[in-house]
Write a protein that holds these residues in place. Structure first.
Motif, PDB file in Angstrom:
ATOM      1  N   UNK A 189      24.831 -52.749   0.285  1.00  0.00           N
ATOM      2  CA  UNK A 189      25.203 -54.130  -0.043  1.00  0.00           C
ATOM      3  C   UNK A 189      24.162 -55.109   0.498  1.00  0.00           C
ATOM      4  N   UNK A 190      23.721 -54.901   1.720  1.00  0.00           N
ATOM      5  CA  UNK A 190      22.724 -55.793   2.319  1.00  0.00           C
ATOM      6  C   UNK A 190      21.398 -55.739   1.570  1.00  0.00           C
ATOM      7  N   UNK A 191      20.980 -54.548   1.200  1.00  0.00           N
ATOM      8  CA  UNK A 191      19.726 -54.399   0.452  1.00  0.00           C
ATOM      9  C   UNK A 191      19.836 -55.098  -0.896  1.00  0.00           C
ATOM     10  N   UNK A 192      20.971 -54.950  -1.567  1.00  0.00           N
ATOM     11  CA  UNK A 192      21.159 -55.608  -2.862  1.00  0.00           C
ATOM     12  C   UNK A 192      21.151 -57.124  -2.701  1.00  0.00           C
ATOM     13  N   UNK A 193      21.773 -57.618  -1.644  1.00  0.00           N
ATOM     14  CA  UNK A 193      21.808 -59.062  -1.409  1.00  0.00           C
ATOM     15  C   UNK A 193      20.420 -59.607  -1.100  1.00  0.00           C
ATOM     16  N   UNK A 194      19.640 -58.880  -0.333  1.00  0.00           N
ATOM     17  CA  UNK A 194      18.302 -59.350   0.020  1.00  0.00           C
ATOM     18  C   UNK A 194      17.316 -59.249  -1.135  1.00  0.00           C
ATOM     19  N   UNK A 195      17.551 -58.336  -2.049  1.00  0.00           N
ATOM     20  CA  UNK A 195      16.597 -58.164  -3.149  1.00  0.00           C
ATOM     21  C   UNK A 195      16.808 -59.165  -4.281  1.00  0.00           C
ATOM     22  N   UNK A 196      17.885 -59.937  -4.232  1.00  0.00           N
ATOM     23  CA  UNK A 196      18.104 -60.937  -5.276  1.00  0.00           C
ATOM     24  C   UNK A 196      17.088 -62.061  -5.156  1.00  0.00           C
ATOM     25  N   UNK A 197      16.856 -62.731  -6.305  1.00  0.00           N
ATOM     26  CA  UNK A 197      15.935 -63.860  -6.287  1.00  0.00           C
ATOM     27  C   UNK A 197      16.573 -65.022  -5.546  1.00  0.00           C
TER      28      UNK A 197
ATOM     29  N   UNK B 283      33.868 -40.803   6.934  1.00  0.00           N
ATOM     30  CA  UNK B 283      34.257 -42.140   6.477  1.00  0.00           C
ATOM     31  C   UNK B 283      33.353 -43.194   7.093  1.00  0.00           C
ATOM     32  N   UNK B 284      32.999 -43.018   8.325  1.00  0.00           N
ATOM     33  CA  UNK B 284      32.113 -43.956   9.003  1.00  0.00           C
ATOM     34  C   UNK B 284      30.725 -43.966   8.347  1.00  0.00           C
ATOM     35  N   UNK B 285      30.210 -42.789   8.003  1.00  0.00           N
ATOM     36  CA  UNK B 285      28.905 -42.715   7.320  1.00  0.00           C
ATOM     37  C   UNK B 285      28.956 -43.369   5.942  1.00  0.00           C
ATOM     38  N   UNK B 286      30.032 -43.150   5.235  1.00  0.00           N
ATOM     39  CA  UNK B 286      30.186 -43.768   3.903  1.00  0.00           C
ATOM     40  C   UNK B 286      30.248 -45.279   4.049  1.00  0.00           C
ATOM     41  N   UNK B 287      30.978 -45.754   5.055  1.00  0.00           N
ATOM     42  CA  UNK B 287      31.085 -47.192   5.297  1.00  0.00           C
ATOM     43  C   UNK B 287      29.713 -47.779   5.647  1.00  0.00           C
ATOM     44  N   UNK B 288      28.982 -47.147   6.535  1.00  0.00           N
ATOM     45  CA  UNK B 288      27.653 -47.643   6.913  1.00  0.00           C
ATOM     46  C   UNK B 288      26.687 -47.621   5.730  1.00  0.00           C
ATOM     47  N   UNK B 289      26.750 -46.560   4.943  1.00  0.00           N
ATOM     48  CA  UNK B 289      25.885 -46.468   3.754  1.00  0.00           C
ATOM     49  C   UNK B 289      26.199 -47.594   2.765  1.00  0.00           C
ATOM     50  N   UNK B 290      27.487 -47.865   2.537  1.00  0.00           N
ATOM     51  CA  UNK B 290      27.857 -48.913   1.577  1.00  0.00           C
ATOM     52  C   UNK B 290      27.474 -50.293   2.112  1.00  0.00           C
ATOM     53  N   UNK B 291      27.591 -50.515   3.410  1.00  0.00           N
ATOM     54  CA  UNK B 291      27.201 -51.805   3.988  1.00  0.00           C
ATOM     55  C   UNK B 291      25.697 -51.996   3.859  1.00  0.00           C
ATOM     56  N   UNK B 292      24.917 -50.984   4.158  1.00  0.00           N
ATOM     57  CA  UNK B 292      23.456 -51.112   4.037  1.00  0.00           C
ATOM     58  C   UNK B 292      23.047 -51.297   2.578  1.00  0.00           C
TER      59      UNK B 292
END
Length: 88
Positions: A14-22, A3-12
């Protein structure tokens, strides 16, 4: 642990998606775009009212031309009223 790995993967992810936006354009540019849209809408509205006004003026000219023709006595004379009936 899973569960911890899934949580960390989803957070990363999300961050990558947020940073890749214009990046958002500055507020000044957004305001200029809004003013452009507003002015083009006003132009369309003005053209619509202008066309309606021209149509109204053309109709008034036709009506006034007919009134002037009647006053000058041009064209066929107006029909005579029917003669009163004779009562025997």
């Amino acid at each position: 642990m899973k569960k911890l790995l899934v949580l960390l993967f989803s957070v990363t992810q999300f961050c990558v998606a947020a940073l890749s936006q214009e990046k958002r354009p500055p507020a000044k540019e957004l305001k200029a775009q809004g003013n452009h849209i507003k002015s083009s809408g006003n132009d369309l509205l003005h053209l619509r009212f202008k066309a309606a006004h021209e149509k109204h003026l053309a109709e008034a000219r036709r009506r006034n031309k007919g009134i002037a023709r009647d006053l000058r006595g041009e064209g066929a004379p107006p029909p005579k009223p029917p003669a009163p009936r004779r009562i025997p």
